[in-house]
Write a protein that holds these residues in place. Structure first.
Motif, PDB file in Angstrom:
ATOM      1  N   TRP A   1       0.854  -1.175   0.000  1.00  0.00           N
ATOM      2  CA  TRP A   1       0.000   0.000   0.000  1.00  0.00           C
ATOM      3  C   TRP A   1       0.895   1.231   0.000  1.00  0.00           C
ATOM      4  O   TRP A   1       1.926   1.241   0.654  1.00  0.00           O
ATOM      5  CB  TRP A   1      -0.884   0.021   1.245  1.00  0.00           C
ATOM      6  CG  TRP A   1      -1.788  -1.155   1.331  1.00  0.00           C
ATOM      7  CD1 TRP A   1      -1.573  -2.280   2.052  1.00  0.00           C
ATOM      8  CD2 TRP A   1      -3.016  -1.358   0.645  1.00  0.00           C
ATOM      9  NE1 TRP A   1      -2.591  -3.161   1.874  1.00  0.00           N
ATOM     10  CE2 TRP A   1      -3.508  -2.621   1.011  1.00  0.00           C
ATOM     11  CE3 TRP A   1      -3.759  -0.589  -0.241  1.00  0.00           C
ATOM     12  CZ2 TRP A   1      -4.701  -3.121   0.519  1.00  0.00           C
ATOM     13  CZ3 TRP A   1      -4.954  -1.105  -0.721  1.00  0.00           C
ATOM     14  CH2 TRP A   1      -5.407  -2.351  -0.341  1.00  0.00           C
ATOM     15  N   PRO A   2       0.500   2.287  -0.694  1.00  0.00           N
ATOM     16  CA  PRO A   2       1.305   3.507  -0.661  1.00  0.00           C
ATOM     17  C   PRO A   2       1.323   4.073   0.758  1.00  0.00           C
ATOM     18  O   PRO A   2       0.379   3.890   1.521  1.00  0.00           O
ATOM     19  CB  PRO A   2       0.585   4.460  -1.610  1.00  0.00           C
ATOM     20  CG  PRO A   2      -0.595   3.750  -2.133  1.00  0.00           C
ATOM     21  CD  PRO A   2      -0.676   2.398  -1.530  1.00  0.00           C
TER      22      PRO A   2
ATOM     23  N   ALA B   1       1.859   9.771   0.818  1.00  0.00           N
ATOM     24  CA  ALA B   1       1.668   9.817  -0.636  1.00  0.00           C
ATOM     25  C   ALA B   1       0.192   9.945  -0.988  1.00  0.00           C
ATOM     26  O   ALA B   1      -0.182  10.672  -1.910  1.00  0.00           O
ATOM     27  CB  ALA B   1       2.265   8.569  -1.278  1.00  0.00           C
TER      28      ALA B   1
END
Length: 84
Positions: free
Chosen positions: A34-35, A39
């Motif tokens: 997952w970012p 971000a």
């Protein structure tokens, strides 16, 4: 709640068991990253800037988002080029 293996149990607590199982089936065997939250928040901020920018309010946006005018113009240019 149904006990699910690994991280699916955490996902189920947020999305519900049915959706967690659907994600598990879709991404089975894959490593999913997952970012980072920063971000995601930056993307949301940039999208809001693009929506709010009217061509004459760059100083207002600079104050609102605590960014320089130059940085805002870079964000707008980058997001517009990706959009269209």
């Amino acid at each position: 709640m149904t006990a699910l293996p690994g991280i699916l149990n955490d996902v189920a607590s947020i999305t519900g068991v049915d959706k967690a199982l659907r994600l598990g089936r879709h991404f089975a065997g894959l490593r999913v990253c997952w970012p980072a939250l920063a971000a995601i928040e930056r993307l949301e901020r940039d999208q809001a800037i693009l929506r709010e920018f009217d061509g004459a309010n760059i100083s207002e946006l600079a104050r609102k988002y605590s960014l320089s005018r130059t940085h805002l113009y870079r964000i707008i240019k980058k997001r517009r080029s990706r959009k269209g």
